[in-house]
Design an enzyme around this catalytic site. Structure first.
Site, short mmCIF file in Angstrom:
data_model
loop_
_atom_site.label_atom_id
_atom_site.label_comp_id
_atom_site.label_asym_id
_atom_site.label_seq_id
_atom_site.Cartn_x
_atom_site.Cartn_y
_atom_site.Cartn_z
N SER A 210 -5.08 8.09 8.55
CA SER A 210 -3.96 7.24 8.95
C SER A 210 -3.74 6.13 7.91
CB SER A 210 -4.21 6.69 10.35
OG SER A 210 -3.08 6.08 10.87
N ASP B 145 3.29 14.06 14.64
CA ASP B 145 2.58 12.79 14.55
C ASP B 145 3.48 11.64 15.02
OD1 ASP B 145 1.06 10.54 13.76
OD2 ASP B 145 0.20 11.65 12.08
N HIS C 176 -2.65 12.92 16.20
CA HIS C 176 -3.01 12.02 15.10
C HIS C 176 -4.51 11.82 14.96
CE1 HIS C 176 -2.03 8.88 12.20
NE2 HIS C 176 -2.87 8.07 12.81
#
Length: 421
Positions: free
Chosen positions: A143, A372, A400
């Protein structure tokens, strides 16, 4: 000397390093960064390649082995000596929060100008040289950690032997308004999926919001819970387990007499409070401000989406959007409101160098999650098109949090890197 301990499955050692607050002023004030070295117990003395893990966020500490979901770690320890970095301002690194930041808002905002990906990467480079000298290492970015990895490829590719990125290819060109405009569409889609699974929760959420408009309900910290803050419990809807967790929380919202239960209020507080990660709120927009100010982009763009009004029909939760009212209602953020305004107004330098990315020779593999909620798929693929030789795996199998949920995600990326897939 680093302290060390061994628990089943992991041999760990602590590393602390003093680094410049401002890497442009090496002789100026310093802060401390902390990282935990993790290796399989039987391989402590092996000459293993190093893998630096960069956590999602911003403002989150690295995972604690055995205490937090990290399915990828077991897979990584088969091949690597792993370094879990508490990015500056988080965990056991010098903290940045209402208790430690300068009391003067202007001084606090100036201090926070050194807490984005570019500073994190330069911290990592000092750690690399401290631990292994001139040898490059691998990086795994999840991320926001993926955003940091792309910054690493932009400003210090000589420090990397390879890069693995999961749910974290940032846009090189999007403005903050572009970013949040796309984000609200993805959040709306996540709401549709959630309420399709639990249709009865639409009435429950609407009833809670209406109740909060008319009644004074207090969170454990003493502040009133408002309907708009209640909406922000949707921040986790992009993670695979949070649909169910949210449903079970709503199930226990009311007690007899029509009041909200302590169980519910405690659970909400655990989601909406930024006490454990104030940096997330303070610099989230800065991390998508590539050469410009954000000026509270998420709030400005929200005006284009009236369907997210707390009283709108149907009810919708908010997601990963930091809004100014949070600095009026969250006790961990209230003292930082003026500082946050100054951070939002700051003209940030660019984080990425497209020309340097286009000439990189570092092997890169990336997992792009098709649905996502946090990172836009099309923006990610546009960035992938700039990086030569990158191998992308676009999948709808995982949310995610795929990296922490299933070791097969990292295994797949390693296989792509080695040409086994």
């Amino acid at each position: 000397m680093p302290t060390s301990f061994t628990r089943p499955g992991y041999a760990c050692a602590d590393h602390f390093l003093d680094v410049p607050l401002d890497h442009g002023d090496p002789a100026g004030p310093t802060i401390q960064v902390y990282a935990r070295e993790v290796v399989a117990p039987g391989r402590r003395d092996d000459d293993l390649p190093w893998l630096l893990f960069l956590q999602g966020g911003p403002g989150n500490r690295a995972p604690r082995p055995g205490a937090m979901p990290a399915a990828w770690l077991e897979r990584a320890l088969r091949d690597y000596r792993v370094l879990l970095l508490d990015q500056r301002g988080t965990g056991r690194s010098t903290p940045a929060n209402r208790q430690t930041l300068p009391a003067d808002p202007k001084a606090a905002a100036e201090y926070l100008r050194h807490f984005r990906a570019d500073s994190i990467v330069r911290d990592a480079e000092l750690l690399r040289r401290h631990l292994i000298g001139d040898r490059p290492w691998s990086v795994l970015g999840q991320s926001f950690g993926g955003f940091c990895s792309v910054t690493y490829l932009s400003i210090a590719p000589e420090g990397l032997s390879e890069a693995f990125i999961t749910g974290g290819l940032p846009s090189l060109t999007a403005t903050p308004d572009d970013w949040y405009r796309a984000a609200y569409r993805r959040i709306a889609a996540a709401n549709e999926c959630y309420f399709a699974r639990y249709p009865e929760d639409q009435d429950a959420a609407r009833r809670i919001a209406a109740h909060l408009d008319e009644n004074d309900e207090r969170l454990p910290g003493g502040e009133r819970l408002t309907a708009r803050r209640f909406q922000t419990i949707g921040i986790g809807l992009g993670h695979s387990v949070q649909f169910d967790n949210l449903h079970y929380l709503l199930e226990e919202a009311f007690i007899s007499g029509g009041r909200l239960s302590d169980t519910f209020l405690r659970g909400v507080d655990g989601i909406v409070s930024f006490a454990a990660q104030p940096l997330y709120a303070l610099i989230h927009e800065a991390c998508v401000s590539n050469g410009m100010a954000s000026n509270w982009a998420a709030a400005r763009v929200l005006a284009e989406f009236p369907e997210f009004e707390p009283q709108a029909e149907p009810f919708r939760f908010l997601g990963e959007t930091i809004l100014p009212f949070l600095f009026e209602e969250d006790p961990a953020l209230v003292p930082l409101r003026e500082c946050a305004d100054l951070v939002a107004a700051h003209e940030w330098p660019a984080l990425y160098d497209a020309e340097r990315l286009a000439s990189t020779t570092v092997p890169v593999t990336a997992a792009v999650y098709y649905d996502d909620m946090y990172v836009d798929r099309e923006m990610s693929m546009a960035t992938a098109s700039v990086i030569p030789g990158i191998r992308t795996w676009v999948t709808s199998e995982y949310a995610h949090n795929g990296l922490s949920a299933d070791a097969n995600v990292l295994d797949r990326l390693i296989a792509l890197r080695r040409g086994d897939r």
